[in-house]
Design an enzyme around this catalytic site. Structure first.
Site, PDB file in Angstrom:
ATOM      1  CD1 TRP A   1      -2.241  -1.941   0.123  1.00 10.82           C
ATOM      2  CD2 TRP A   1      -2.983  -1.360   2.161  1.00 10.82           C
ATOM      3  NE1 TRP A   1      -3.304  -2.767   0.435  1.00 10.82           N
ATOM      4  CE2 TRP A   1      -3.779  -2.426   1.680  1.00 10.82           C
ATOM      5  CE3 TRP A   1      -3.266  -0.832   3.426  1.00 10.82           C
ATOM      6  CZ2 TRP A   1      -4.833  -2.972   2.424  1.00 10.82           C
ATOM      7  CZ3 TRP A   1      -4.314  -1.381   4.165  1.00 10.82           C
ATOM      8  CH2 TRP A   1      -5.090  -2.437   3.656  1.00 10.82           C
TER       9      TRP A   1
ATOM     10  N   GLY B   1       1.293  -3.172  -6.289  1.00 11.26           N
ATOM     11  CA  GLY B   1       1.210  -1.827  -5.717  1.00 11.26           C
ATOM     12  C   GLY B   1      -0.150  -1.221  -6.020  1.00 11.26           C
ATOM     13  N   GLY B   2      -0.197  -0.378  -7.046  1.00  8.78           N
ATOM     14  CA  GLY B   2      -1.391   0.399  -7.379  1.00  8.78           C
ATOM     15  C   GLY B   2      -2.691  -0.383  -7.372  1.00  8.78           C
TER      16      GLY B   2
ATOM     17  CB  SER C   1       2.530  -2.474 -14.243  1.00  2.16           C
ATOM     18  OG  SER C   1       3.038  -1.161 -14.017  1.00  2.16           O
TER      19      SER C   1
ATOM     20  CD  GLU D   1       8.275  -4.732  -6.817  1.00  2.00           C
ATOM     21  OE1 GLU D   1       7.063  -4.793  -6.971  1.00  2.00           O
ATOM     22  OE2 GLU D   1       8.816  -3.925  -6.047  1.00  2.00           O
TER      23      GLU D   1
ATOM     24  CD  GLU E   1       7.988   3.007  -4.673  1.00  2.00           C
ATOM     25  OE1 GLU E   1       7.469   2.833  -3.548  1.00  2.00           O
ATOM     26  OE2 GLU E   1       7.407   2.706  -5.729  1.00  2.00           O
TER      27      GLU E   1
HETATM   28  P1  PGA Z   1       2.863  -1.277  -9.029  1.00  2.00           P
HETATM   29  O1  PGA Z   1       3.891  -1.283  -7.794  1.00  2.00           O
HETATM   30  O2  PGA Z   1       2.056  -2.562  -8.945  1.00  2.00           O
HETATM   31  O3  PGA Z   1       2.006  -0.056  -8.792  1.00  2.00           O
HETATM   32  O4  PGA Z   1       3.658  -1.201 -10.278  1.00  2.00           O
HETATM   33  C1  PGA Z   1       4.577  -2.452  -7.438  1.00  2.00           C
HETATM   34  C2  PGA Z   1       5.536  -2.156  -6.315  1.00  2.00           C
HETATM   35  O5  PGA Z   1       6.117  -1.046  -6.259  1.00  2.00           O
HETATM   36  O6  PGA Z   1       5.765  -3.005  -5.444  1.00  2.00           O
END
Ligand code: PGA
Length: 247
Positions: free
Chosen positions: A8, A231-232, A210, A163, A93
């Site tokens: 999240w 993520g999103g 994604s 990722e 990140e």
């Molecule tokens: P995303 O993010 O599914 O929005 O691409 C994945 C993540 O950063 O773990």
């Protein structure tokens, strides 16, 4: 059975996290292993809602020391105390925005494992690294530096999330075939670091970047892929429910 992990990030406040957790609680997760990773401030509340369900709780980071004068940091033990079984470590990140190094990530994994948490270790190349032909080298280096010398007992698990940095949040995942060949590179690295029995039984590789309801089955159907990190698309209950269903 697929592992479906929701990250999240710093996107939901406590109220929204609680509302999402309550909606998730009503979902049928079937055979899938679902893990949600809210921000630190929501862990207690979300953990309370999910208690007694099959959905597990994870944190998005932990510190590498067990306790002491480290203002602002959160220990693996504290994360355990709040009800987490999992912790994401080395997300891109954090590597890129917070400048976390391979050494910091290694120490965090060591601490997480010793606190009895399952680390979800993120690795991935940037677009430039890929364009320079350095993708495999980067992944081998990140995996080795993260895990070399880490010892786990037979009941413990490590999850590696591949990722590609340039794919995160882009809305366009890579082809499953590319994820599979990349996971083979990571797996080969693991065989150089751990006994084969550990690689085969205790370490699992998932894909992230994604992932959505339409593409998830392409990844979870792969031979060397145990699940996905989302993520999103994990922030909306319907979108996440469809991912769990299709995984
Ligand atoms: P995303 O993010 O599914 O929005 O691409 C994945 C993540 O950063 O773990």
């Amino acid at each position: 059975m697929a592992l479906v992990i929701a990250n999240w990030k710093m996107k939901l406040g406590i109220d929204d996290s609680l509302a999402l957790a309550k909606a998730l609680k009503r979902l049928r997760v079937g055979d899938q292993k679902v893990v949600v990773c809210p921000s630190f401030v929501s862990l207690t509340d979300v953990g309370g809602v999910l208690k007694g369900t099959k959905i597990a709780l994870g944190a998005q980071d932990c510190f590498w020391e067990s306790e002491g004068a480290f203002t602002g940091e959160i220990s693996a033990k504290q994360i355990r105390q709040v009800g987490c079984q999992y912790v994401i470590i080395g997300h891109s990140e954090r590597r890129h925005v917070l400048k976390e190094t391979d050494e910091m990530i290694h120490k965090k994994i060591r601490m997480a494992v010793s606190a009895g948490l399952t680390p979800i270790v993120c690795v991935g190349e940037t677009f430039d690294e890929r364009q320079n032909g350095a993708k495999d080298y980067i992944l081998i280096q990140q995996t080795t530096r993260a895990l070399q010398g880490i010892e786990i007992d037979s009941a413990q698990q490590i999850i590696i999330a591949y990722e590609p940095v340039w794919v995160i949040g882009s809305g366009q995942a890579i082809e499953p075939a590319e994820a599979e060949s990349t996971h083979q590179v990571i797996r080969q690295t693991l065989f150089d670091l751990f006994p084969a029995t550990v690689v085969n039984s205790n370490i699992h590789i998932v894909y992230g970047g994604s992932v959505d309801a339409d593409n998830v089955a392409g990844f979870t159907g792969l031979a060397h892929t145990s699940g996905v990190l989302v993520g999103g698309a994990s922030l909306n209950v319907d979108a996440f429910a469809a991912i769990i269903k299709n995984a």
